[in-house]
Structures are given as structure tokens and as C-alpha cells.
Design a protein around this motif. Structure first.
Motif, PDB file in Angstrom:
ATOM      1  N   LEU A  70       5.197   1.746 -13.029  1.00 26.62           N
ATOM      2  CA  LEU A  70       4.001   1.224 -12.359  1.00 26.62           C
ATOM      3  C   LEU A  70       4.298   0.167 -11.314  1.00 26.62           C
ATOM      4  CD1 LEU A  70       1.602   0.858 -15.439  1.00 26.62           C
ATOM      5  CD2 LEU A  70       1.817   2.788 -13.873  1.00 26.62           C
ATOM      6  N   GLY A  71       5.547  -0.296 -11.246  1.00 24.00           N
ATOM      7  CA  GLY A  71       5.889  -1.307 -10.263  1.00 24.00           C
ATOM      8  C   GLY A  71       5.693  -2.716 -10.792  1.00 24.00           C
ATOM      9  N   PRO A  72       5.901  -3.700  -9.932  1.00 22.64           N
ATOM     10  CA  PRO A  72       5.807  -5.092 -10.362  1.00 22.64           C
ATOM     11  C   PRO A  72       4.393  -5.472 -10.781  1.00 22.64           C
ATOM     12  CG  PRO A  72       6.030  -4.948  -7.985  1.00 22.64           C
ATOM     13  CD  PRO A  72       6.250  -3.574  -8.507  1.00 22.64           C
ATOM     14  N   LEU A  73       4.300  -6.560 -11.511  1.00 27.44           N
ATOM     15  CA  LEU A  73       3.003  -7.048 -11.963  1.00 27.44           C
ATOM     16  C   LEU A  73       2.126  -7.431 -10.772  1.00 27.44           C
ATOM     17  CD1 LEU A  73       4.110  -9.357 -14.911  1.00 27.44           C
ATOM     18  CD2 LEU A  73       2.916  -7.175 -15.110  1.00 27.44           C
ATOM     19  N   PRO A  74       0.851  -7.049 -10.787  1.00 25.10           N
ATOM     20  CA  PRO A  74      -0.048  -7.456  -9.703  1.00 25.10           C
ATOM     21  C   PRO A  74      -0.322  -8.958  -9.748  1.00 25.10           C
ATOM     22  CG  PRO A  74      -0.967  -5.639 -10.995  1.00 25.10           C
ATOM     23  CD  PRO A  74       0.187  -6.179 -11.765  1.00 25.10           C
ATOM     24  N   LEU A 117      -4.734   5.647 -13.817  1.00 25.93           N
ATOM     25  CA  LEU A 117      -5.858   4.798 -14.195  1.00 25.93           C
ATOM     26  C   LEU A 117      -5.477   3.324 -14.202  1.00 25.93           C
ATOM     27  CD1 LEU A 117      -7.367   7.049 -16.983  1.00 25.93           C
ATOM     28  CD2 LEU A 117      -8.437   6.476 -14.804  1.00 25.93           C
ATOM     29  N   VAL A 118      -4.248   3.021 -14.617  1.00 27.04           N
ATOM     30  CA  VAL A 118      -3.795   1.627 -14.552  1.00 27.04           C
ATOM     31  C   VAL A 118      -3.721   1.181 -13.102  1.00 27.04           C
ATOM     32  CG1 VAL A 118      -1.906   0.032 -15.058  1.00 27.04           C
ATOM     33  CG2 VAL A 118      -2.540   1.760 -16.729  1.00 27.04           C
ATOM     34  N   LEU A 119      -3.135   2.008 -12.256  1.00 28.58           N
ATOM     35  CA  LEU A 119      -3.044   1.671 -10.839  1.00 28.58           C
ATOM     36  C   LEU A 119      -4.433   1.506 -10.222  1.00 28.58           C
ATOM     37  CD1 LEU A 119      -0.158   4.113  -9.863  1.00 28.58           C
ATOM     38  CD2 LEU A 119      -0.016   1.615  -9.977  1.00 28.58           C
ATOM     39  N   ALA A 120      -5.387   2.315 -10.673  1.00 26.95           N
ATOM     40  CA  ALA A 120      -6.752   2.200 -10.149  1.00 26.95           C
ATOM     41  C   ALA A 120      -7.367   0.860 -10.506  1.00 26.95           C
ATOM     42  CB  ALA A 120      -7.612   3.334 -10.705  1.00 26.95           C
ATOM     43  N   ASP A 121      -7.121   0.386 -11.720  1.00 23.37           N
ATOM     44  CA  ASP A 121      -7.665  -0.905 -12.145  1.00 23.37           C
ATOM     45  C   ASP A 121      -7.140  -2.054 -11.296  1.00 23.37           C
ATOM     46  OD1 ASP A 121      -9.273   0.014 -14.128  1.00 23.37           O
ATOM     47  OD2 ASP A 121      -7.982  -0.584 -15.798  1.00 23.37           O
ATOM     48  N   GLU A 122      -5.970  -1.856 -10.690  1.00 28.93           N
ATOM     49  CA  GLU A 122      -5.288  -2.964 -10.026  1.00 28.93           C
ATOM     50  C   GLU A 122      -5.503  -2.993  -8.521  1.00 28.93           C
ATOM     51  OE1 GLU A 122      -1.773  -2.932 -13.415  1.00 28.93           O
ATOM     52  OE2 GLU A 122      -1.294  -2.365 -11.347  1.00 28.93           O
ATOM     53  N   MET A 123      -6.324  -2.088  -8.010  1.00 24.84           N
ATOM     54  CA  MET A 123      -6.553  -2.044  -6.578  1.00 24.84           C
ATOM     55  C   MET A 123      -7.576  -3.104  -6.162  1.00 24.84           C
ATOM     56  SD  MET A 123      -4.493   0.042  -5.330  1.00 24.84           S
ATOM     57  CE  MET A 123      -3.383  -0.630  -6.573  1.00 24.84           C
ATOM     58  N   PRO A 124      -7.245  -3.936  -5.180  1.00 27.05           N
ATOM     59  CA  PRO A 124      -8.151  -5.027  -4.815  1.00 27.05           C
ATOM     60  C   PRO A 124      -9.274  -4.620  -3.890  1.00 27.05           C
ATOM     61  CG  PRO A 124      -6.150  -5.142  -3.512  1.00 27.05           C
ATOM     62  CD  PRO A 124      -5.964  -3.998  -4.461  1.00 27.05           C
ATOM     63  N   THR A 125      -9.277  -3.399  -3.384  1.00 23.19           N
ATOM     64  CA  THR A 125     -10.333  -2.987  -2.470  1.00 23.19           C
ATOM     65  C   THR A 125     -10.996  -1.706  -2.962  1.00 23.19           C
ATOM     66  OG1 THR A 125      -8.902  -1.649  -1.060  1.00 23.19           O
ATOM     67  CG2 THR A 125      -9.084  -3.973  -0.510  1.00 23.19           C
ATOM     68  N   ARG A 126     -12.245  -1.564  -2.582  1.00 23.32           N
ATOM     69  CA  ARG A 126     -13.066  -0.431  -3.009  1.00 23.32           C
ATOM     70  C   ARG A 126     -12.441   0.904  -2.586  1.00 23.32           C
ATOM     71  NH1 ARG A 126     -18.815   0.013  -3.839  1.00 23.32           N
ATOM     72  NH2 ARG A 126     -18.833  -2.239  -3.595  1.00 23.32           N
ATOM     73  N   ALA A 127     -11.934   0.988  -1.363  1.00 22.89           N
ATOM     74  CA  ALA A 127     -11.407   2.254  -0.863  1.00 22.89           C
ATOM     75  C   ALA A 127     -10.247   2.747  -1.714  1.00 22.89           C
ATOM     76  CB  ALA A 127     -10.967   2.090   0.593  1.00 22.89           C
ATOM     77  N   LEU A 128      -9.351   1.845  -2.089  1.00 28.49           N
ATOM     78  CA  LEU A 128      -8.202   2.246  -2.898  1.00 28.49           C
ATOM     79  C   LEU A 128      -8.618   2.579  -4.316  1.00 28.49           C
ATOM     80  CD1 LEU A 128      -6.889   0.764  -0.416  1.00 28.49           C
ATOM     81  CD2 LEU A 128      -4.995   0.212  -1.949  1.00 28.49           C
ATOM     82  N   ARG A 129      -9.595   1.871  -4.864  1.00 29.61           N
ATOM     83  CA  ARG A 129     -10.071   2.194  -6.219  1.00 29.61           C
ATOM     84  C   ARG A 129     -10.720   3.578  -6.237  1.00 29.61           C
ATOM     85  NH1 ARG A 129     -11.714  -3.110  -5.868  1.00 29.61           N
ATOM     86  NH2 ARG A 129     -13.922  -2.599  -5.695  1.00 29.61           N
ATOM     87  N   ILE A 130     -11.469   3.897  -5.180  1.00 31.88           N
ATOM     88  CA  ILE A 130     -12.086   5.220  -5.097  1.00 31.88           C
ATOM     89  C   ILE A 130     -11.013   6.299  -5.105  1.00 31.88           C
ATOM     90  CG2 ILE A 130     -13.284   6.769  -3.488  1.00 31.88           C
ATOM     91  CD1 ILE A 130     -15.081   4.383  -2.761  1.00 31.88           C
ATOM     92  N   GLU A 131      -9.998   6.132  -4.283  1.00 28.17           N
ATOM     93  CA  GLU A 131      -8.941   7.153  -4.204  1.00 28.17           C
ATOM     94  C   GLU A 131      -8.217   7.297  -5.539  1.00 28.17           C
ATOM     95  OE1 GLU A 131      -4.880   7.939  -1.664  1.00 28.17           O
ATOM     96  OE2 GLU A 131      -6.783   7.619  -0.661  1.00 28.17           O
ATOM     97  N   ALA A 132      -7.912   6.178  -6.179  1.00 21.55           N
ATOM     98  CA  ALA A 132      -7.164   6.247  -7.437  1.00 21.55           C
ATOM     99  C   ALA A 132      -7.995   6.889  -8.539  1.00 21.55           C
ATOM    100  CB  ALA A 132      -6.720   4.840  -7.851  1.00 21.55           C
ATOM    101  N   ARG A 133      -9.244   6.494  -8.677  1.00 23.85           N
ATOM    102  CA  ARG A 133     -10.098   7.090  -9.716  1.00 23.85           C
ATOM    103  C   ARG A 133     -10.270   8.592  -9.491  1.00 23.85           C
ATOM    104  NH1 ARG A 133     -10.663   4.260 -14.384  1.00 23.85           N
ATOM    105  NH2 ARG A 133     -10.890   2.045 -13.891  1.00 23.85           N
ATOM    106  N   CYS A 145       0.829  -1.201   0.000  1.00 24.22           N
ATOM    107  CA  CYS A 145       0.000   0.000   0.000  1.00 24.22           C
ATOM    108  C   CYS A 145       0.867   1.256   0.000  1.00 24.22           C
ATOM    109  CB  CYS A 145      -0.910  -0.021   1.219  1.00 24.22           C
ATOM    110  SG  CYS A 145      -2.287   1.124   1.114  1.00 24.22           S
ATOM    111  N   GLU A 146       1.928   1.261   0.772  1.00 21.99           N
ATOM    112  CA  GLU A 146       2.842   2.400   0.792  1.00 21.99           C
ATOM    113  C   GLU A 146       3.484   2.601  -0.578  1.00 21.99           C
ATOM    114  OE1 GLU A 146       5.535   1.426   3.880  1.00 21.99           O
ATOM    115  OE2 GLU A 146       4.085   1.789   5.496  1.00 21.99           O
ATOM    116  N   GLU A 147       3.873   1.504  -1.214  1.00 23.87           N
ATOM    117  CA  GLU A 147       4.479   1.605  -2.539  1.00 23.87           C
ATOM    118  C   GLU A 147       3.463   2.133  -3.550  1.00 23.87           C
ATOM    119  OE1 GLU A 147       7.186   1.201  -5.767  1.00 23.87           O
ATOM    120  OE2 GLU A 147       7.376   1.492  -3.591  1.00 23.87           O
ATOM    121  N   TRP A 148       2.200   1.661  -3.443  1.00 20.36           N
ATOM    122  CA  TRP A 148       1.148   2.145  -4.335  1.00 20.36           C
ATOM    123  C   TRP A 148       0.940   3.641  -4.149  1.00 20.36           C
ATOM    124  CZ3 TRP A 148      -3.741   4.154  -3.055  1.00 20.36           C
ATOM    125  CH2 TRP A 148      -4.609   4.329  -4.136  1.00 20.36           C
TER     126      TRP A 148
END
Length: 655
Positions: free
Chosen positions: A582-586, A202-218, A182-185
Motif C-alpha cells: 500500500l505504500g508509505p503511511l499517509p 478500499l484502503v487506498l480509497a479511504d486515504e484519498m484527500p480529494t473527492r475525484a480520487l475517492r470516486i475513482e478508487a471506490r 498521485c502517480e504512485e497511487w
């Protein structure tokens, strides 16, 4: 990435209330996991039994951040009840209760909405398993869709004024794999924000496994796009946030801004009206109303190419619309005197109204001057680097101070911007408005000159005339079983790509985005380079690995490698590599990672769209096979065709 489901349930084989054994591992594997997967969810449960209260960090974090929690209440298991209680206490939504029915059960009134499954010999009953799975799938889908409509937690239902904690406060204090990731994200998100790279976000947003992180990224992506004035694509991001959380205030506000900028004035007003009903004493909401009404006022008189005298004459006839813009800003400043932006906007519009011959009583203007000066200077004292406070103070000086003071204030604003082209452009937009209305022409011209000189020294965001996005087949490797792009078709493919670019008028001022694989990619990039198009390579691997995996394997690979290096040597911009950006593959399952080519194609697509949907034209050298998944050529083709219709398909089967 799939949304996460935390499953709270017993483990192994346990005696039921009638003493007969129940295999909970089979319930998990045969019933829960397939049913949740059918709803597009990934299930998680701890790998070993825990004593009550002995909650590991990983478990606690999954329990609180998962999109859904499924609790199996078949047994009176203290761990399950404890985990359910923690979830209910700290999260208002996202709980599904399941159980094998029994004659008597605890908390019967509370668990009346549970879903029953059926067993035979302690395992899911094969005769009803498909039906039970389908019921759970439907309930999981409904729970996700109705996230904001229902509060599953009895705690939040009984305490309506209780508010959920922000997701960041739910991260455990002990560092674990999740918090490190999460810190790296968040670090990568911060870098993408600073660089204005909405495609990365937007790529990072697609890769978030939880709703809270997707909301923040979008939401972060929408903010970047809004600053870049790509209002249509920004609106998509804020609407995506609201689909996840309909009450998320920042996205509701930003949606209203986008609607106003897109000229959808009545929709924007309706959004602000609803916000003001929910937040009647929020200065930001009233400032938003003022912004929309100001846009409306300007749109009623401003015409491209008109002289200053013509614009001023047109503006003089729109006094009523100007009055509608002043009041919300004035109200915002009254509600919160620290809201210096609203105060200076109200003062500026009041001075303009007086300048244009409308009602401009001096008393309200004089009252505002002192308040705005105090608010802006106080904000600067709290944070000397606050560029917005300096811009507010400079605008105030332009309204009421002599030329020398105006020049000093705008010089300080330009310095505080520190090359931020977007902040400088915002100040310039206001100054151009005042210039067009012939307001204090000497002072306005001097301030505009200072800002223009600073803009000339800064680096503006890339705004290409057009963006050519490409996806295409690699030249067949020598051992390819079924030909797709044989080497003897290279010449005709190159001519078809060149002809397509010529038909589109490709040239200087345009941008080409592609990987650099042997075959279609390199043919496209070489043709673009000949026509003076700026090239940006975006690679799924570090460059040496990409050459070995995507350039050298082709028939006559050494020649393709030489062509890649020749092209690369003349690029003004180094290739962007996905691992670095973007970091390592999810991970998409416990044993599998996301396909790097699919991820890179999504990165290319989002980067192109973030540069302006109306600028994008997609070219592909493709055999029409639709089996390459989300982010592949088929997906890119459909996305661009749906949005703009600007696609050129060179059918590889016709070469």
C-alpha cells in the motif's frame, strides 16, 4: 483522510477599507481552520503572498482538486479574485464565500450568498466567534452534501452545456509532490486491480484527500468485487461513489447491474429507465437493459439440479420474457454498430428463441450475422489482444459456423484470455446456458471443453469457504503499567480460541487473516494451522521491523519470536506487508502520520469483506475498550456484527 479545503485569502496584517488593520492570519487560525475541522475538513493555504498571476504549481493543483474552496472577499485582493476565477472556470462546484461586511463591495449581486464573520480590533470577535464558526461549519457540511444539487460556479450556471474536465487533466504539467504521490497511487491501484485485491483498493480509497480520487478508487473497488461476483459489497462501493457524485454514469450503470444480480429486478429496471432518459442514444445503457432482462428471463426457468430436458421445457414457456431481453440488445447494436457484445447477445437470444419454438424469423438473424462478424473482426484488427472481441467472434461462430471453425475460434479466445480466470469463467457461463438448453450440443460441448481445459490451467481467484478474521491483544510487555493480557493467561486464552474455532467447524478450505503479533494473533494462527486452515499474515511493517515492534517486546519475547518463525516457515503464502502493498503511511496533518496498526486493521477488515461478506466470521480477544479508533478492534467488531452478526468475542477481562 479528511477532504481538502483550499483557502484563498490575504495574508498577514492588512489595512481594511476604513484603514484599520485586519489580522488575516488570526482569521485563518481562529475562525476558518476550527470551523472547517468541525465539518471534517482539512484546510490548506499557500504559505506566502503571491503577485497576481504568479500561481505556484502546488497552489494551482490544490485550487483545482480541493473538495471545497473558501474565498475571503473582505479586501479587493487580486490574488483572491484570480484564484476564485480559476476555480469557477474549471470546477462547477464547491465554493464558499466569506467576508467581514462593509458598506460597499464589488460584484454585490454575485456575492449575495456570502457568509459574514465579525471582527473586533481587527481580529475575530471573541463574543461571536463560536457562533460564526458554527455557521461556517454548517455551510461547509451543506456544501459537501449538496455537491450535486447546486452549481456554485456562475460560469457553469450560465453555460449549462459546459462540462467539467476530468480530474486527471487538471494535474499540473510540472511534477511536484502531489503529482508524484498521485502517480504512485495510480500505480498501486493498477497493481491491486490486476491482482483482484479489492481490499487494497478500499484502503487506498479511504486515504484519498480529494473527492475525484475517492470516486475513482471506490469505483475501481466495485469493479473488482463485481468481477468476483460479490454483488452486495460491490453495490456498497458504487453507492459510495454516487453519494460523492450522484451523476457519475459508470457507477449508475454498475449499480443497476448489482441490483439485477441480487434479484432486485424492479429497482434495477428503474435505474436503467432513469439512465435511458438521460442517455437515450447510449449503446451501453441499452445493453445494460438487455443484461437485466436476460437475467430476469434466465431466473424464470433455470433450476439447480434440473435436467436439460426439464430446463428446455421451462424455457419454452418464457418466450415473452426472452423477447423483452432481445430488443434492448438489438437497439444497442443499431445505435453503435461497433458494440459487438450487444450484437452477438441479440443474435444469440434470437437463435435461442427460434430454437425454443418462439418467433424466430430468419431475416433479422441473417442481417445481424454480417454486422456482428464485421464489428468483432474490426475490434480484433484494432487490438489483436482484445479478449472481449475474440470472445464475441467465438460466440458468433458457435451460433452459425461448423464445428471445426468453432474449435479454432474458442482456442483463440482461450489464448487471448492469457490465464484470466474471470474472463474464461464469463465465457463458460454463456456456454453452460447454451448447453442447458441443448443448443447445438456438439459445438457447445467442444467449446466448453476448450474453455474448461484453459480454466484448469489458470489460477482462480481465492474463494475460501469461510474467512476467519482476528484481532486481539498482545501479551503484556514486562513494563506494562496496567495488565491487559498477562503472560499467565496465555494457556486459558489459547484454549478459548481453540474452542471457538472448533465450535465454528474451522478446517481445510477456510482462510485465516491476522497480523502475527505475540499473544492473541499467534495463538489464533497456531490454532488455525492445527485445523488445516490456510493462513495469511498481513503486517503493518516490513517483517523484520514487525518482529522487533510487535513480537519481541512481549514478556519472554525470545520464545514468541521463535514461535513466529516456526509458524512463518510452514506458510504456503508469504506475509503481505503494508509498506510494500500500500505504500508509505499517509500524512494526516503537517506533522503527523496515520497510525500503522489502525491502517493494517482496516486492511485486514476490507480484505476479509472483499472475499465475501457472507463468509466472514470475526474472532477477537479483547477487553471491550472502544478507544482504538476507526479500524481498531471495536470498529472491526461493529462492522462485522452489523453486516453478518458472525462475531465471537473472547473477553480478555474474563480470562
Amino acid at each position: 483522510m479528511k477532504p481538502h479545503v483550499f483557502v484563498a485569502m490575504p495574508f498577514g496584517i492588512k489595512p481594511g477599507h476604513d484603514g484599520a488593520p485586519i489580522d488575516f492570519n488570526r482569521i485563518y487560525d481562529d475562525y476558518l481552520v476550527p470551523a472547517l475541522a468541525a465539518a471534517g475538513l482539512e484546510a490548506f493555504r499557500v504559505e506566502q503572498e503571491l503577485r497576481a498571476g504568479d500561481i505556484r504549481t502546488d497552489l494551482f493543483q490544490e485550487l483545482l482538486l480541493a473538495d471545497l474552496v473558501v474565498a475571503d472577499l473582505t479586501l479587493d485582493d487580486p490574488n483572491v479574485w484570480y484564484e476564485l476565477g480559476v476555480r469557477h472556470a474549471l470546477r462547477a462546484h464547491g465554493v464558499i464565500l466569506v467576508q467581514w461586511p462593509r458598506p460597499a463591495q464589488p460584484f454585490d449581486r454575485y456575492t449575495e450568498h456570502k457568509l459574514h464573520y465579525r471582527l473586533k480590533d481587527g481580529r475575530p470577535d471573541p463574543a461571536t466567534l463560536a457562533e460564526d464558526r458554527a455557521a461556517l461549519t454548517r455551510m461547509a457540511e451543506a456544501a459537501l452534501q449538496a455537491w450535486q444539487d447546486r452549481q456554485r460556479s456562475p460560469v457553469y450556471s450560465l453555460l449549462p452545456h459546459l462540462r467539467e474536465p476530468d480530474w486527471k487533466t487538471l494535474l499540473p504539467g510540472v511534477r511536484n509532490a502531489f503529482t508524484v504521490a498521485c502517480e504512485e497511487w495510480m500505480r498501486r491501484m493498477a497493481v491491486a486491480r490486476q491482482n483482484g485485491r479489492a481490499g487494497d483498493i478500499l484502503v487506498l480509497a479511504d486515504e484519498m484527500p480529494t473527492r475525484a480520487l475517492r470516486i475513482e478508487a471506490r469505483h475501481a473497488a466495485g469493479e473488482v468485487l463485481l468481477k468476483l461476483r460479490h454483488h452486495d459489497f460491490a453495490l456498497e462501493q458504487f453507492e459510495a461513489v454516487l453519494a460523492l457524485d450522484a451523476g457519475y454514469k459508470p457507477a449508475r450503470e454498475r449499480k443497476a447491474v448489482c441490483l439485477g444480480r441480487l434479484g432486485r429486478l424492479e429497482e434495477a429496471r428503474e435505474w436503467v429507465r432513469r439512465l435511458s432518459e438521460t442517455y437515450p442514444h447510449d449503446a451501453g445503457v441499452w445493453a445494460l437493459s438487455g443484461r437485466i432482462e436476460t437475467d430476469n428471463w434466465v431466473s424464470r426457468w433455470w433450476r439447480d439440479g434440473a435436467s436439460a430436458a426439464e430446463l428446455r421445457g421451462a424455457a419454452e414457456s418464457e418466450d415473452a420474457a426472452l423477447a423483452e431481453a432481445i430488443e434492448p440488445y438489438r437497439k444497442a447494436f443499431v445505435i453503435d454498430p461497433a458494440h459487438h457484445c450487444s450484437g452477438v447477445k441479440a443474435l444469440m437470444l434470437l437463435r435461442l428463441r427460434r430454437h425454443l419454438g418462439g418467433d424466430g424469423e430468419p431475416a433479422p438473424i441473417d442481417d445481424l450475422v454480417g454486422g456482428v462478424r464485421w464489428a468483432a473482426l474490426s475490434a480484433q484488427e484494432r487490438n489483436p489482444q482484445d479478449c472481449r472481441a475474440r470472445a464475441s467472434h467465438a460466440a458468433l461462430c458457435l451460433l452459425v459456423e461448423p464445428l471445426e471453425t468453432v474449435c479454432r475460434a474458442y482456442g483463440a479466445t482461450a489464448a487471448a484470455a492469457n490465464g484470466d480466470w474471470i474472463a474464461l469463467a464469463s465465457s463458460r457461463q454463456t456456454l453452460c446456458l447454451l448447453r442447458d438448453l441443448e443448443f447445438r450440443p456438439r459445438e457447445t460441448a467442444a467449446a466448453l471443453g476448450i474453455i474448461d481445459r484453459e480454466i484448469a490451467r489458470s489460477t482462480p481467484p481465492l474463494q475460501p469457504r469461510r474467512v476467519f478474521l482476528f484481532s486481539g491483544h498482545m501479551i503484556d510487555a514486562p513494563d506494562r503499567a496496567s495488565p491487559r493480557f498477562p503472560p499467565d493467561k496465555e494457556g486459558i486464552a489459547a484454549r478459548r480460541i481453540a474452542a471457538a474455532l472448533d465450535a465454528l467447524g474451522a478446517g481445510p478450505g477456510d482462510l485465516a487473516l491476522a497480523q502475527g503479533a505475540s499473544g492473541g494473533d499467534l495463538l489464533f494462527l497456531e490454532a488455525c494451522k492445527v485445523r488445516g486452515v490456510r493462513l495469511q499474515l498481513m503486517l503493518p511493517f516490513a517483517e523484520p521491523a514487525f518482529i522487533e515492534r510487535s513480537v519481541r517486546p512481549a514478556t519472554d519475547g525470545a520464545r514468541w519470536c521463535a514461535r513466529y518463525r516456526a509458524l512463518r516457515a510452514g506458510l504456503p503464502d508469504a506475509p503481505r506487508t503494508m509498506p510494500a502493498e500500500l505504500g508509505p503511511l499517509p500524512r494526516i496533518s503537517p506533522t503527523a502520520w496515520m497510525d500503522p496498526y489502525e491502517r493494517c486493521n482496516r486492511w485486514l477488515l476490507y480484505t476479509a469483506l472483499a472475499l465475501g461478506i457472507d463468509r466472514v466470521h470475526f474472532l477477537c480477544l479483547w477487553n471491550g475498550d472502544g478507544g482504538d479508533g476507526s479500524g481498531g478492534t471495536a470498529h472491526m467488531y461493529e462492522e462485522v456484527r452489523r453486516r453478518t452478526g458472525r462475531v465471537t468475542w473472547i473477553d480478555a477481562r474474563t480470562l
